[in-house]
Scaffold this motif. Structure first.
Motif: not given
Length: 135
Positions: A3, A6, A79-80, A82-83, A85
């Protein structure tokens, strides 16, 4: 620990995006607060300029509202991206486009307003404005 990493990544990306937007702000085409008194505008031109300034203020307020709307969802959207897969270049482009669209729209509005102002000047006023207010 993940966390924290990130969050650090988000902070770094946010800083790069913010630095890019600040550098583009420094590339204005017009000197801010250029003194038009030197143009000796006629009373009719001054009246037209007041109307143009009111329209500029409205355009600025519209752009500010649009930026506020975009900022409310900005964090979720990055965030979508970067996160995910796998890196989705189209999603990244959509994010960047939405991030800067309000600034682009305002820049076009600003050019339209500057055009209106330029059109109300006579030849000598235009020459003086170009030499003192345009970068």
């Amino acid at each position: 620990m993940l966390h924290f990493a990130f969050a650090s990544l988000l902070l770094a990306v946010g800083s790069m995006v913010q630095a890019a937007s600040h550098s583009s702000l420094l590339r204005d085409d017009f000197y801010p607060n250029c003194d038009v008194r030197q143009l000796n505008l006629s009373p009719e031109q001054q009246k037209s300029l007041r109307l143009i300034r009111m329209d500029y203020k409205k355009a600025n307020e519209r752009a500010s509202r649009k930026v506020s709307r975009i900022d409310r969802t900005r964090r979720q959207n990055i965030i979508k991206v970067l996160s995910a897969s796998h890196f989705d270049q189209n999603a990244a482009r959509d994010y960047v486009e939405s991030r800067y669209l309000a600034s682009m729209d305002f820049a076009v509005d600003e050019l339209a307003i500057q055009h209106r102002f330029f059109q109300l000047l006579n030849f000598s006023q235009r020459q003086q404005w170009l030499s003192s207010c345009l970068r």
